[in-house]
Write a protein that holds these residues in place. Structure first.
Motif, PDB file in Angstrom:
ATOM      1  N   SER A 149       0.821  -1.217   0.000  1.00  0.00           N
ATOM      2  CA  SER A 149       0.000   0.000   0.000  1.00  0.00           C
ATOM      3  C   SER A 149       0.853   1.265   0.000  1.00  0.00           C
ATOM      4  O   SER A 149       0.357   2.324  -0.344  1.00  0.00           O
ATOM      5  N   TRP A 150       2.132   1.147   0.360  1.00  0.00           N
ATOM      6  CA  TRP A 150       3.037   2.298   0.301  1.00  0.00           C
ATOM      7  C   TRP A 150       4.464   1.806   0.098  1.00  0.00           C
ATOM      8  O   TRP A 150       4.780   0.648   0.364  1.00  0.00           O
ATOM      9  N   THR A 151       5.301   2.714  -0.386  1.00  0.00           N
ATOM     10  CA  THR A 151       6.717   2.406  -0.565  1.00  0.00           C
ATOM     11  C   THR A 151       7.555   3.637  -0.249  1.00  0.00           C
ATOM     12  O   THR A 151       7.114   4.780  -0.475  1.00  0.00           O
ATOM     13  N   TYR A 152       8.721   3.394   0.287  1.00  0.00           N
ATOM     14  CA  TYR A 152       9.720   4.428   0.545  1.00  0.00           C
ATOM     15  C   TYR A 152      10.969   4.027  -0.228  1.00  0.00           C
ATOM     16  O   TYR A 152      11.414   2.878  -0.135  1.00  0.00           O
ATOM     17  N   VAL A 153      11.514   4.961  -1.006  1.00  0.00           N
ATOM     18  CA  VAL A 153      12.657   4.661  -1.856  1.00  0.00           C
ATOM     19  C   VAL A 153      13.772   5.657  -1.573  1.00  0.00           C
ATOM     20  O   VAL A 153      13.555   6.873  -1.646  1.00  0.00           O
ATOM     21  N   HIS A 154      14.948   5.121  -1.276  1.00  0.00           N
ATOM     22  CA  HIS A 154      16.132   5.968  -1.104  1.00  0.00           C
ATOM     23  C   HIS A 154      17.078   5.633  -2.254  1.00  0.00           C
ATOM     24  O   HIS A 154      17.475   4.487  -2.425  1.00  0.00           O
ATOM     25  N   THR A 155      17.424   6.643  -3.048  1.00  0.00           N
ATOM     26  CA  THR A 155      18.220   6.432  -4.254  1.00  0.00           C
ATOM     27  C   THR A 155      19.707   6.674  -3.991  1.00  0.00           C
ATOM     28  O   THR A 155      20.096   7.100  -2.908  1.00  0.00           O
ATOM     29  N   HIS A 156      20.495   6.448  -5.011  1.00  0.00           N
ATOM     30  CA  HIS A 156      21.932   6.752  -4.932  1.00  0.00           C
ATOM     31  C   HIS A 156      22.215   8.198  -5.351  1.00  0.00           C
ATOM     32  O   HIS A 156      23.336   8.665  -5.214  1.00  0.00           O
ATOM     33  N   GLU A 157      21.220   8.887  -5.841  1.00  0.00           N
ATOM     34  CA  GLU A 157      21.382  10.256  -6.335  1.00  0.00           C
ATOM     35  C   GLU A 157      20.972  11.254  -5.258  1.00  0.00           C
ATOM     36  O   GLU A 157      19.835  11.230  -4.794  1.00  0.00           O
ATOM     37  N   ALA A 158      21.868  12.141  -4.905  1.00  0.00           N
ATOM     38  CA  ALA A 158      21.576  13.134  -3.861  1.00  0.00           C
ATOM     39  C   ALA A 158      20.428  14.045  -4.268  1.00  0.00           C
ATOM     40  O   ALA A 158      19.653  14.497  -3.414  1.00  0.00           O
ATOM     41  N   MET A 159      20.270  14.315  -5.577  1.00  0.00           N
ATOM     42  CA  MET A 159      19.213  15.241  -5.986  1.00  0.00           C
ATOM     43  C   MET A 159      17.903  14.535  -6.356  1.00  0.00           C
ATOM     44  O   MET A 159      16.944  15.186  -6.728  1.00  0.00           O
ATOM     45  N   CYS A 160      17.859  13.228  -6.207  1.00  0.00           N
ATOM     46  CA  CYS A 160      16.642  12.461  -6.502  1.00  0.00           C
ATOM     47  C   CYS A 160      16.188  11.725  -5.257  1.00  0.00           C
ATOM     48  O   CYS A 160      16.892  10.862  -4.740  1.00  0.00           O
ATOM     49  N   GLY A 161      15.010  12.107  -4.794  1.00  0.00           N
ATOM     50  CA  GLY A 161      14.429  11.426  -3.648  1.00  0.00           C
ATOM     51  C   GLY A 161      14.907  11.996  -2.333  1.00  0.00           C
ATOM     52  O   GLY A 161      15.479  13.083  -2.313  1.00  0.00           O
ATOM     53  N   PRO A 162      14.665  11.252  -1.274  1.00  0.00           N
ATOM     54  CA  PRO A 162      13.919  10.002  -1.307  1.00  0.00           C
ATOM     55  C   PRO A 162      12.465  10.241  -1.726  1.00  0.00           C
ATOM     56  O   PRO A 162      11.996  11.379  -1.773  1.00  0.00           O
ATOM     57  N   TYR A 163      11.799   9.133  -2.028  1.00  0.00           N
ATOM     58  CA  TYR A 163      10.424   9.189  -2.485  1.00  0.00           C
ATOM     59  C   TYR A 163       9.532   8.357  -1.569  1.00  0.00           C
ATOM     60  O   TYR A 163       9.959   7.341  -1.022  1.00  0.00           O
ATOM     61  N   PHE A 164       8.293   8.803  -1.436  1.00  0.00           N
ATOM     62  CA  PHE A 164       7.285   8.037  -0.717  1.00  0.00           C
ATOM     63  C   PHE A 164       6.026   8.069  -1.563  1.00  0.00           C
ATOM     64  O   PHE A 164       5.571   9.138  -1.987  1.00  0.00           O
ATOM     65  N   ALA A 165       5.479   6.892  -1.827  1.00  0.00           N
ATOM     66  CA  ALA A 165       4.268   6.811  -2.655  1.00  0.00           C
ATOM     67  C   ALA A 165       3.308   5.791  -2.062  1.00  0.00           C
ATOM     68  O   ALA A 165       3.723   4.841  -1.392  1.00  0.00           O
ATOM     69  N   THR A 166       2.054   6.008  -2.344  1.00  0.00           N
ATOM     70  CA  THR A 166       1.025   5.041  -1.984  1.00  0.00           C
ATOM     71  C   THR A 166       0.498   4.413  -3.271  1.00  0.00           C
ATOM     72  O   THR A 166       0.546   5.030  -4.346  1.00  0.00           O
ATOM     73  N   SER A 167       0.026   3.184  -3.171  1.00  0.00           N
ATOM     74  CA  SER A 167      -0.527   2.509  -4.340  1.00  0.00           C
ATOM     75  C   SER A 167      -1.974   2.954  -4.515  1.00  0.00           C
ATOM     76  O   SER A 167      -2.620   3.409  -3.579  1.00  0.00           O
ATOM     77  N   LYS A 168      -2.449   2.796  -5.699  1.00  0.00           N
ATOM     78  CA  LYS A 168      -3.817   3.232  -5.998  1.00  0.00           C
ATOM     79  C   LYS A 168      -4.635   2.078  -6.485  1.00  0.00           C
ATOM     80  O   LYS A 168      -4.208   1.134  -7.009  1.00  0.00           O
TER      81      LYS A 168
END
Length: 168
Positions: A149-168
């Protein structure tokens, strides 16, 4: 002979250029150790999931990228980094500090964890005390609940993310 003494003996024989190479390997090993130790100190039990890993990865794709056509996935290099879904704005998400806050506020029980460039999926049991900063040293890591129902993503790119999203 103690293991530390044996290691020091080997290190004493190596020239500086070889020590420099070794330093980076040891640093990566140490970061991995520190990450796992932090989780263990919080009571998290980590188990690799061998039999269900492909199914779990497919469920993540279905939950968070089902609406994106294959042509778009190819154009944004989704196969290289699933998180391009968020950086190319193909899915709604929170970013940066808002993403961290959303993850930190989630009630967490057991979680799935996968890495972009690794075959394994892990089950993190008793993960209630995890916070976003626990993942700051990790690269291209996807953390999500068992219901997808949700995800948290931590990337290797300092200018991208982290991201948090919910599923639909």
């Amino acid at each position: 002979m103690k293991i530390r003494d044996a290691i020091n003996e080997i290190l004493d024989e190596l020239p500086d250029e070889e020590l420099q190479k070794l330093y980076w390997s040891i640093r990566i090993f140490h970061e991995h150790y520190a990450f796992n130790r932090t989780l263990q100190d919080k009571g998290v039990v980590i188990s690799p999931l061998y039999e269900d890993r492909e199914h779990i990865k497919a469920c993540w794709d279905k939950a968070f990228a089902h609406h994106v056509p294959d042509e778009i996935k190819e154009a944004i290099h989704y196969d290289q980094y699933k998180w391009h879904l968020f950086s190319y704005e193909q899915a709604d998400c929170l970013q940066a500090e808002e993403a961290r806050a959303a993850f930190d506020q989630m009630v967490k029980g057991d979680l799935y964890v996968m890495y972009q460039h690794g075959p394994d999926v892990f089950l993190y049991e008793h993960a209630k005390d995890l916070v976003s900063t626990d993942f700051d040293a990790q690269q291209d890591i996807y953390v999500f609940d068992r219901e997808f129902s949700w995800t948290y993503v931590h990337t290797h790119e300092a200018m991208c993310g982290p991201y948090f999203a919910t599923s639909k």
